[in-house]
Design an enzyme around this catalytic site. Structure first.
Site, mmCIF file in Angstrom:
data_model
loop_
_atom_site.group_PDB
_atom_site.id
_atom_site.type_symbol
_atom_site.label_atom_id
_atom_site.label_comp_id
_atom_site.label_asym_id
_atom_site.label_seq_id
_atom_site.Cartn_x
_atom_site.Cartn_y
_atom_site.Cartn_z
ATOM 1 N N ASP A 13 13.038 -19.037 9.987
ATOM 2 C CA ASP A 13 13.866 -18.959 8.778
ATOM 3 C C ASP A 13 14.189 -20.320 8.191
ATOM 4 O O ASP A 13 15.246 -20.521 7.596
ATOM 5 C CB ASP A 13 15.185 -18.198 9.058
ATOM 6 C CG ASP A 13 14.931 -16.868 9.736
ATOM 7 O OD1 ASP A 13 13.996 -16.182 9.303
ATOM 8 O OD2 ASP A 13 15.651 -16.525 10.685
ATOM 9 N N LYS A 16 9.972 -21.683 5.249
ATOM 10 C CA LYS A 16 8.527 -21.992 5.213
ATOM 11 C C LYS A 16 7.839 -21.264 4.061
ATOM 12 O O LYS A 16 6.922 -21.794 3.456
ATOM 13 C CB LYS A 16 7.856 -21.570 6.538
ATOM 14 C CG LYS A 16 8.356 -22.350 7.746
ATOM 15 C CD LYS A 16 7.677 -21.886 9.014
ATOM 16 C CE LYS A 16 8.029 -20.473 9.422
ATOM 17 N NZ LYS A 16 9.423 -20.243 9.789
ATOM 18 N N GLY A 40 9.435 -12.847 8.019
ATOM 19 C CA GLY A 40 9.842 -12.450 6.670
ATOM 20 C C GLY A 40 9.880 -13.706 5.828
ATOM 21 O O GLY A 40 10.805 -14.501 5.942
ATOM 22 N N HIS A 41 8.839 -13.919 5.038
ATOM 23 C CA HIS A 41 8.770 -15.145 4.235
ATOM 24 C C HIS A 41 9.235 -14.858 2.812
ATOM 25 O O HIS A 41 8.587 -14.149 2.063
ATOM 26 C CB HIS A 41 7.345 -15.718 4.275
ATOM 27 C CG HIS A 41 7.001 -16.248 5.642
ATOM 28 N ND1 HIS A 41 5.740 -16.591 6.029
ATOM 29 C CD2 HIS A 41 7.786 -16.482 6.721
ATOM 30 C CE1 HIS A 41 5.774 -17.019 7.285
ATOM 31 N NE2 HIS A 41 7.007 -16.957 7.721
ATOM 32 N N GLN A 225 7.804 -17.719 12.302
ATOM 33 C CA GLN A 225 8.875 -18.018 13.255
ATOM 34 C C GLN A 225 9.067 -19.540 13.344
ATOM 35 O O GLN A 225 8.849 -20.208 12.343
ATOM 36 C CB GLN A 225 8.587 -17.395 14.629
ATOM 37 C CG GLN A 225 8.711 -15.872 14.655
ATOM 38 C CD GLN A 225 7.457 -15.130 14.258
ATOM 39 O OE1 GLN A 225 6.378 -15.469 14.699
ATOM 40 N NE2 GLN A 225 7.595 -14.124 13.429
#
Ligand code: IMP
Length: 431
Positions: A13, A16, A40-41, A225
């Protein structure tokens, strides 16, 4: 021409998604190399927020090649939903732009069931997984009983593997986890069908990648991650089940180490973590709540509130070393606006002993109290700033101090969630 790996230096988080999206403009090929839809990007394009879980963020740029490498694990249902969503929003109009490795392992219904049931059994000692079946899928991969995308395209081998897996998984589910049995016929046809739907994307992606690199294309490897969720180098066992560090880009994409030119680390201007495990710089007070609110710190995959704390220089220096990071991007600097004083964790006090490196023992890490350095904060808005020199002096001092402490050069600073809210000191693709 360059091959650049983007890697998170904290517990994920770090932002990225936004940086990959920003750099993707200069890349020809964007590659995911590990993890699954636990990631989750979050990317904001023209004021619209999109959260990508499996497909590389580069997909938001037309005509870029996006690759999902062999190190990624795939939930076919979720992948197909993501493809449809992207298409409905006008992205991924050319199917030839997405290639998925035939060697990638498949997240099966029993993996999710086991993940969730195991966590429920561990009352009080949960890892806090995303419940996406990540651990059990990587276990099967290492245990040599996993099902790969290529198997979904071969009816007979899929049947044999599924039958044998179900026998073992059902025994475990029923006898140990007290769950219901899964039925072969409920899974077999559905997964074969999804295999057919994915068929056009599935290929030997290592061949494509190596060819792209040979042709001098710019390749961006998008880590998911963060370093401290790495199964070897993270805060084990409070980690994910893949290697998240830069070296995994080679294994998870099928290229040799000599093909990587640069590793760029991404660090949030403070620290967050979702899930269980020690977090020495965590703030349980008003400042922690301020960071969560200002930074909108809620998990992009599960919506869970993230734990927040000061920037931990011990962690990030460790990540710089493990990943071979020379260049660093600082994200969410704007979130710190309005704090009178800002602290940086520069060491730990572990039962009276000063510790300048992260202990491997979780018992020791749990006992660590942060040793802080305090700096002056700033109150002016910086979301409109595009030149480094225009940042408030105290913000520049903060960045300078981070560079000294973690031993890496800051090349970009993100001051907002939109693509253009970015200060670029050096574009890693330009030199
Ligand atoms: P798993 O990957 O679902 O097995 O979860 C293991 C640990 O990694 C949990 O603490 C999760 O919250 C954390 N985790 C997994 N993926 C992400 C991510 O993309 N960002 C932040 N934490 C994550």
């Amino acid at each position: 021409m360059a091959s650049i790996v983007i890697v998170g230096t904290q517990w994920g988080d770090e932002g990225k998604g936004k940086i990959v999206d920003f750099l993707a403009e200069h890349a020809d090929t964007i590659v995911r190399f590990q993890g699954g839809n636990n990631a989750g990007h979050t990317v904001v394009v023209k004021d619209e927020q999109l959260i990508l879980h499996i497909i590389p963020s580069g997909v938001l740029h037309p005509k870029k090649r996006c690759i999902i490498g062999n190190g990624v694990i795939i939930d076919p249902k979720e992948l197909l939903i993501e493809i449809e969503l992207l298409k409905s929003k006008g992205y991924l109009q050319d199917d030839g732009c997405l290639s998925i490795s035939e060697r990638a392992h498949v997240i099966m219904p029993y993996h999710k069931r086991i993940d969730i049931a195991r966590e429920a059994l561990k009352a009080g000692e949960q890892i806090g997984t995303t419940g996406r079946g990540i651990g059990p899928t990587y276990e099967d991969k290492a245990g040599r009983v996993g099902i790969r995308l290529v198997d979904l395209l071969e009816k007979d081998s899929f049947k044999k593997k599924l039958e044998s897996n179900l026998k073992e998984k059902n025994t475990y589910l029923v006898s140990f986890l007290k769950e219901e049995k899964l039925k072969f016929e409920d899974i077999y046809n559905e997964y074969l069908d999804m295999g057919m739907k994915m068929r056009e994307y599935v290929s030997d992606t290592s061949l494509i990648m190596n060819q792209d690199i040979k042709e001098g294309k710019n390749v961006l490897f998008e880590g998911a991650q963060g370093t401290f969720l790495d199964v070897d180098h993270g805060t084990y066992p409070f980690v994910t089940s893949s290697n998240t560090v830069a070296a995994q880009a080679c294994i998870g994409a099928g290229i040799g180490p000599t093909m990587i030119d640069k590793v760029v680390g991404i660090s949030k201007a403070y620290t967050t973590r979702v899930g269980g495990g020690p977090f020495p710089a965590e703030l349980h007070d008003e400042t922690g709540r301020f960071l969560r609110k200002q930074g909108d710190e809620y998990g992009a995959t599960t919506g869970r509130p993230r734990r927040c704390g000061w920037f931990d220089a011990v962690m990030v220096r460790h990540a710089v070393r493990i990943n071979g990071i020379e260049r660093l991007v600082i994200t969410k600097l704007d979130v710190l606006k309005g704090l009178d004083k800002i602290r940086i964790c520069v060491g730990y006090d572990c039962n009276g002993e000063v510790c300048s490196e992260m202990p491997s023992s979780m018992k020791r890490l749990e006992a660590c109290e942060p040793i802080h350095e305090e700096m002056e904060g700033w109150s002016s808005d910086m979301s409109h700033v595009r030149e480094y020199d225009d940042l408030p002096d105290n913000a520049k001092r903060y960045i300078k101090r981070i560079e000294e402490l973690v031993e890496a050069r800051v090349i970009m600073v993100s001051v907002g969630s939109r693509r253009d809210e970015t200060i670029v000191l050096e574009n890693p693709f330009s030199n």
